[in-house]
Design an enzyme around this catalytic site. Structure first.
Site, PDB file in Angstrom:
ATOM      1  N   GLU A 218       0.821  -1.219   0.000  1.00  0.00           N
ATOM      2  CA  GLU A 218       0.000   0.000   0.000  1.00  0.00           C
ATOM      3  C   GLU A 218       0.848   1.259   0.000  1.00  0.00           C
ATOM      4  OE1 GLU A 218       0.814   1.718   2.883  1.00  0.00           O
ATOM      5  OE2 GLU A 218       1.920  -0.158   3.303  1.00  0.00           O
TER       6      GLU A 218
ATOM      7  N   GLU B 241       4.460  -0.426   0.933  1.00  0.00           N
ATOM      8  CA  GLU B 241       4.526  -0.652  -0.534  1.00  0.00           C
ATOM      9  C   GLU B 241       4.457  -2.131  -0.888  1.00  0.00           C
ATOM     10  OE1 GLU B 241       8.003   1.106  -2.336  1.00  0.00           O
ATOM     11  OE2 GLU B 241       7.637   3.080  -1.487  1.00  0.00           O
TER      12      GLU B 241
END
Lengths: 349, 349
Positions: free
Chosen positions: B172, B315
Site C-alpha cells: 500500500e 509498498e
C-alpha cells in the site's frame, strides 16, 4: 599461520557517500532499516559509493572429526563423504539455494576420512589428513596442520579474488563438527561448555551429555588458550574450520565481503577474528542457528544475523538465503530513484 | 460486502504427503526449520504434494486519508499521488524488489485525493473517492463505499486467479494510513491506542501525541465494534485497506497464498479474518515492522513473520523480500535429492 595477511580498513569516504545516497532515495529516511546499513557497510568494504555483489561464491568445506568416536553425533561419520558426493551431484540444499541466488559453488575436501563415492572431478582437494584425531585423547591436529589448513583457505580466497568474487559464504559439512565448534566457542568466549553445546543434527539427551563430557575432557586434556587461536584450532578444531578461518582472512585482505553461515562457520570466525580483529568489518551475520552456542559466538563478534528461520543445517544454507537479502539491499541502493529524479516531495520541503 | 466469498479448507492429504517428502530429503529432519513449515503450508493451500510459486503478483493499493488534516504524518498528502507516479515509473523500492523476486506489479488507485502526475496507462482505477473523510468528524467512508472497496479487491483477486497467480503480496501507499491501521488494530484487538500507534514515516513526539489523540477521538465519535468488520472499515478505515481485505478474501477463495507486508496490510488482514477466519490459513507472515502495533496485530492473527529487518516502508516491500524466502522453501522442497536418490545414509540405518 605460515603466511600473514594484510586487511585494509573499510573506506570512510565511501561510507559517507553511500549514506548520503541512501538519504536521497524515495523513501522515508531509515525506512529500509537493516538494508540501508548493509548497503553502507558494503560501500565501505568495496571502497565505492555503489557496491556490487553480482559475483558470489559459496564454498563448502568438508572434514571429518575423530571425536565422533565418543558418540557425539546422531549420524554416522560415513555421511560426510556421502554428502560431499551429493554436493558434487547437485542434490543437496546448498546446490538448490546457490542456483537461486546466482552463486558459484566450490566443494573443498579439507580432510574427509572416507572415500568419496562417484565422480569427483569438481572437488577441490586441500586435505590435511583423513579426519582429525579424537581430541579427548590429545590435540585434534598438529600446529603444522592447523597452519596448513588456514593457509589453504587464504590461498583459495586469493584465487576467488582473481575471479572477481565480491561476496562469499563459507559453508561446511562434517559429522561431529558442531562438537568442535562448541569447544572452540567455549574457549574463545569463556562460556561454560553446557551453554554452548547443542543437539547438532539431532542427538538425544544422553548423546548431549556425552558431547558435553567429551568437550570438557578435550579442553582439560589440551588446555587451549583463547590468546592463541592456532593453538585452539590444533587442540579442538577441525580441518574445515581452519580452512574457513583462512578463507575469511584472505577474503577480507581482498576487500571481499563475507556472509556468516551457522555455528561452525561462526566458530571459524572466532578463530579468524583472534588472528586479526580487522576481519570482522568484512563480516555480515547471515542466519541465527537454533544451536544455543551460536548466539554466544555472534555476540562475541558483535554481529546480529539477518535471518532467524530455525535452521540448523550448515552447508552454507543460512548464508545463501541471506545473500538474497544482501542482493536486495544493493539493488535498492543502486536502483531506486532519488526524490529529485522522481519529483517526489521530501519531508523537509 | 455485496458478494460473498467461499474459502476452501486447506488440504490435509497434501499436507501429509508434503511432510513425508520433507522427511525423505537429504538433511537431518527439521533442519530447514521454518522453510519446511512453509513448503508444507503451501502444499495444503495448493492441494498438491509439490507446490509452485513461480507466478507472483505484488499489488500496491493507494489511497488518501482525511485524518491527515489532524497533523498525524511527517509527509504532506501530496506525496501519495507523487509516489503512485514513482511506482508507475519504476523508481520505487517495490519496483526494484519485484524485479528481483520475479513478481508482476499492479498499481491500484483505490482512492487517491490529488492528481497523479505523468503517464497513468498502467494504473488500475478502482477509486472509491478522492480520499476518505477525516474520521475525527464522522465515519471515514460510507458502508456502501466500504462494501465497494472490499468487492473491488475480491474482483481483482479473481482476475489474478485467471492469470494463474499462485502467491500475492498486497502492499500500500497512503499518507496517513498508519493512523488508520492503528485505529483498526485498537478496535479489532482491544489494545490501548497508545500501544498500537507508532511514528509511521517518522513523526516527532508532538506528532505522535496528535496521532493518538485523533485515533481516540475517531473511535469515540464513530463507536466501531470489532464484531462488525465492515463497520470498522467504514468508521476508521481506508479505501486501500478495504481493497486489500477483499483481495485477501478473494485470493484465499482461489487457493492463492498471501504474504503479509507491514502494519497497514496486516490491519486489512484483521478485517478480512473477522469476515471469514478461514482466510488466515492462506496467510504467511512476511516482515515484522518496527511499528509497535504490528506485533499486536500479528499475534492476534497467530502469525510469526519470516523477516525482521527493522523496515517501516510499506509498498509491499517486506512481503516482496519474504517472497525470496518462500521461493527458497519451495525450490528446496521440489529440488533436493532424497536419501535414497543420493545414496546417503539416514540416521535410522
Amino acid at each position: 599461520m605460515g603466511k600473514s595477511v594484510d586487511i585494509p580498513a573499510v573506506d570512510g569516504v565511501a561510507i559517507e557517500a553511500a549514506t548520503a545516497r541512501q538519504n536521497s532515495l524515495t523513501k522515508p529516511q531509515g525506512s529500509l532499516g537493516r538494508l540501508e546499513d548493509l548497503a553502507v557497510q558494503l560501500a565501505g568494504i568495496q571502497a565505492t559509493e555503489r557496491p556490487n555483489v553480482d559475483r558470489k561464491w559459496i564454498i563448502v568445506a568438508a572434514g571429518d572429526h575423530g571425536v565422533t568416536a565418543q558418540g557425539v553425533s546422531a549420524f554416522p561419520a560415513e555421511v560426510t563423504p556421502q554428502m560431499v558426493a551429493n554436493f558434487l551431484g547437485g542434490g543437496a540444499a546448498i546446490n538448490v539455494l546457490s542456483r537461486m541466488v546466482g552463486a558459484e559453488v566450490m566443494i573443498v575436501d579439507c580432510g574427509v576420512a572416507g572415500e568419496i563415492p562417484g565422480p569427483t572431478d569438481a572437488l577441490v582437494r586441500r586435505s590435511q589428513g583423513r579426519g582429525t584425531a579424537d581430541f579427548t585423547a590429545g590435540p585434534a591436529m598438529s600446529l603444522e596442520q592447523a597452519d596448513a589448513a588456514i593457509d589453504a583457505g587464504v590461498a583459495i580466497a586469493g584465487e576467488l579474488a582473481e575471479k572477481g568474487a565480491q561476496l562469499i559464504a563459507p559453508g561446511e559439512m562434517g559429522i561431529g563438527n558442531s562438537t568442535s565448534a562448541a569447544a572452540i566457542t567455549a574457549v574463545m568466549t569463556g562460556a561454560d561448555v553446557s551453554t554452548v553445546a547443542g543437539r547438532g543434527t539431532g542427538i538425544d539427551d544422553e548423546g548431549l551429555e556425552r558431547k558435553i563430557d567429551a568437550i570438557n575432557r578435550g579442553i582439560a586434556r589440551n588446555k587451549p588458550s583463547s590468546e592463541d587461536p592456532r593453538g585452539v584450532l590444533s587442540a579442538v578444531g577441525g580441518f574445515e574450520i581452519g580452512f574457513i578461518a583462512g578463507l575469511m582472512l584472505g577474503a577480507a585482505s581482498h576487500r571481499i565481503a563475507i556472509v556468516l553461515d551457522g555455528y561452525i562457520a561462526t566458530s571459524a570466525a572466532l578463530i579468524a577474528a583472534q588472528i586479526d580483529p580487522a576481519v570482522t568489518g568484512y563480516m555480515i551475520g547471515g542466519h541465527r542457528s537454533v544451536e544455543p552456542g551460536h548466539t554466544i559466538a555472534l555476540d562475541h563478534l558483535g554481529l546480529r544475523p539477518l535471518l532467524e528461520l530455525d535452521m540448523r543445517l550448515g552447508e552454507g544454507s543460512g548464508a545463501a538465503l541471506a545473500m538474497s537479502i544482501i542482493d536486495a539491499a544493493v539493488n535498492l541502493h543502486n536502483g531506486m530513484a532519488t526524490f529529485a529524479e522522481a519529483s517526489v516531495s521530501n519531508r523537509d520541503e
